[in-house]
Scaffold this motif. Structure first.
Motif, PDB file in Angstrom:
ATOM      1  N   LEU A   1       0.712  -1.679  -0.049  1.00 49.57           N
ATOM      2  CA  LEU A   1      -0.112  -0.238  -0.382  1.00 49.57           C
ATOM      3  C   LEU A   1       0.622   1.057  -0.292  1.00 49.57           C
ATOM      4  O   LEU A   1       1.747   1.429   0.702  1.00 49.57           O
ATOM      5  N   SER A   2       0.984   2.062  -0.915  1.00 51.46           N
ATOM      6  CA  SER A   2       1.154   3.055  -0.870  1.00 51.46           C
ATOM      7  C   SER A   2       0.341   4.231  -0.344  1.00 51.46           C
ATOM      8  O   SER A   2      -0.563   4.305  -0.071  1.00 51.46           O
ATOM      9  N   GLY A   3       1.283   5.422  -0.044  1.00 53.34           N
ATOM     10  CA  GLY A   3       0.289   6.520   1.099  1.00 53.34           C
ATOM     11  C   GLY A   3      -0.478   5.868   2.366  1.00 53.34           C
ATOM     12  O   GLY A   3      -1.281   6.726   2.805  1.00 53.34           O
ATOM     13  N   ALA A   4       0.654   5.546   3.085  1.00 52.47           N
ATOM     14  CA  ALA A   4       0.291   4.139   4.144  1.00 52.47           C
ATOM     15  C   ALA A   4       0.282   5.230   5.175  1.00 52.47           C
ATOM     16  O   ALA A   4      -0.909   5.708   6.199  1.00 52.47           O
ATOM     17  N   ASP A   5       0.977   6.158   5.267  1.00 49.66           N
ATOM     18  CA  ASP A   5       0.697   6.900   6.443  1.00 49.66           C
ATOM     19  C   ASP A   5      -0.104   8.160   6.643  1.00 49.66           C
ATOM     20  O   ASP A   5      -0.663   8.133   7.962  1.00 49.66           O
ATOM     21  N   GLU A   6      -0.330   8.217   5.598  1.00 50.29           N
ATOM     22  CA  GLU A   6      -2.208   9.708   5.464  1.00 50.29           C
ATOM     23  C   GLU A   6      -3.159   8.620   6.128  1.00 50.29           C
ATOM     24  O   GLU A   6      -4.372   8.951   6.795  1.00 50.29           O
ATOM     25  N   LEU A   7      -2.827   7.936   4.819  1.00 51.31           N
ATOM     26  CA  LEU A   7      -4.683   6.941   5.557  1.00 51.31           C
ATOM     27  C   LEU A   7      -4.333   6.013   7.266  1.00 51.31           C
ATOM     28  O   LEU A   7      -5.328   5.699   7.445  1.00 51.31           O
ATOM     29  N   PHE A   8      -3.797   5.718   7.452  1.00 52.72           N
ATOM     30  CA  PHE A   8      -3.583   5.404   8.469  1.00 52.72           C
ATOM     31  C   PHE A   8      -3.539   6.327  10.010  1.00 52.72           C
ATOM     32  O   PHE A   8      -4.984   6.234  10.263  1.00 52.72           O
ATOM     33  N   ASP A   9      -3.397   7.749   9.310  1.00 52.30           N
ATOM     34  CA  ASP A   9      -3.649   8.985  10.367  1.00 52.30           C
ATOM     35  C   ASP A   9      -5.174   8.829   9.977  1.00 52.30           C
ATOM     36  O   ASP A   9      -5.967   9.260  11.481  1.00 52.30           O
ATOM     37  N   GLU A  10      -5.282   8.577   8.832  1.00 54.55           N
ATOM     38  CA  GLU A  10      -6.931   9.586   8.567  1.00 54.55           C
ATOM     39  C   GLU A  10      -8.608   8.568   9.577  1.00 54.55           C
ATOM     40  O   GLU A  10      -9.315   8.739  10.049  1.00 54.55           O
ATOM     41  N   LEU A  11      -7.492   6.811   9.776  1.00 58.61           N
ATOM     42  CA  LEU A  11      -8.694   5.878  10.300  1.00 58.61           C
ATOM     43  C   LEU A  11      -8.487   6.396  11.632  1.00 58.61           C
ATOM     44  O   LEU A  11      -9.371   6.280  11.989  1.00 58.61           O
ATOM     45  N   LEU A  12      -7.503   6.800  12.250  1.00 57.42           N
ATOM     46  CA  LEU A  12      -7.254   6.149  13.466  1.00 57.42           C
ATOM     47  C   LEU A  12      -8.251   8.150  14.413  1.00 57.42           C
ATOM     48  O   LEU A  12      -9.114   7.234  14.801  1.00 57.42           O
ATOM     49  N   THR A  13      -8.061   8.265  13.376  1.00 60.08           N
ATOM     50  CA  THR A  13      -9.105   9.841  13.229  1.00 60.08           C
ATOM     51  C   THR A  13     -10.406   9.680  12.970  1.00 60.08           C
ATOM     52  O   THR A  13     -11.342  10.211  14.176  1.00 60.08           O
ATOM     53  N   ASN A  14     -11.103   9.160  11.813  1.00 59.01           N
ATOM     54  CA  ASN A  14     -12.335   8.969  11.143  1.00 59.01           C
ATOM     55  C   ASN A  14     -13.411   8.307  11.719  1.00 59.01           C
ATOM     56  O   ASN A  14     -14.424   8.001  11.791  1.00 59.01           O
TER      57      ASN A  14
END
Length: 198
Positions: free
Chosen positions: A31-44
């Motif tokens: 998965l590319s862009g994993a950092d951004e998705l991880f942060d957004e899932l934690l929050t949203n």
């Protein structure tokens, strides 16, 4: 007896046969862009705690969860729809049906876990199925063992890795994410499954 599997064995993203028609695919850093998705899932994501009966009492499930039937609702993040389409492009022909649900688990630290199980609820005892898991966040061990005994596998699942269990794997093997005393940060597990599989 546990067999530690070196990460380098799976760098080439090849399928590994487990016997009796069971197999796993591991795609490191899929998965590319994993950092951004991880942060957004934690929050949203609408994370919730669950309780379930175990033996003679009701206990807290040692992780937070969120489940979505994509045939009737949107996922909690638009990127999950794109991931599902990508996985369907890769695996739906072999599976014979699309992935239709997404389940998410938040392992907050090393004391969160999931016990040994196979994702067979809703399927017959002879029906093969497939589960695709994308890991985000801290590296945790994903363990597999044959039902009825035998050597187990302990696979490190790192940030952005994809693990797919297919063939008879859900019927003939069990899997778990064991607790760890190692200081572990949060991990999000994203599980894509076909209809009627939990």
């Amino acid at each position: 007896m546990a067999i530690a599997v070196q990460e380098s064995l799976f760098d080439c993203n090849e399928r590994r046969a487990l016997g009796d028609g069971a197999w796993i695919d591991i795609r490191s850093g899929w998965l590319s862009g994993a950092d951004e998705l991880f942060d957004e899932l934690l929050t949203n994501v609408p994370w919730r705690a669950e309780r379930r009966p175990m033996y003679d009492r009701v206990v807290d499930v040692p992780r937070l969860v969120s489940f979505h039937d994509l045939s009737v609702e949107d996922p909690p993040h638009p990127r999950l729809s794109r991931l599902r389409r990508r996985l369907n492009d890769i695996y739906a022909g072999e599976l014979g049906e699309p992935f239709t649900t997404v389940g998410l688990c938040l392992y907050r630290d090393g004391s969160d876990s999931v016990a040994w199980h196979g994702d067979t609820i809703g399927r017959s005892s002879t029906e093969d199925t497939m589960v695709a898991i994308v890991s985000l966040g801290a590296t945790r061990t994903f363990a597999l063992r044959p039902r009825g005994g035998g050597a187990s596998l302990r696979l490190p699942q790192a940030h952005g890795d994809l693990l797919v269990m297919g063939g008879s794997c859900q019927r003939t093997w069990e899997h778990s994410v064991p607790k760890t005393s190692v200081c572990a940060g949060p991990r999000v597990s994203i599980q894509f499954r076909p209809r009627d599989v939990r």
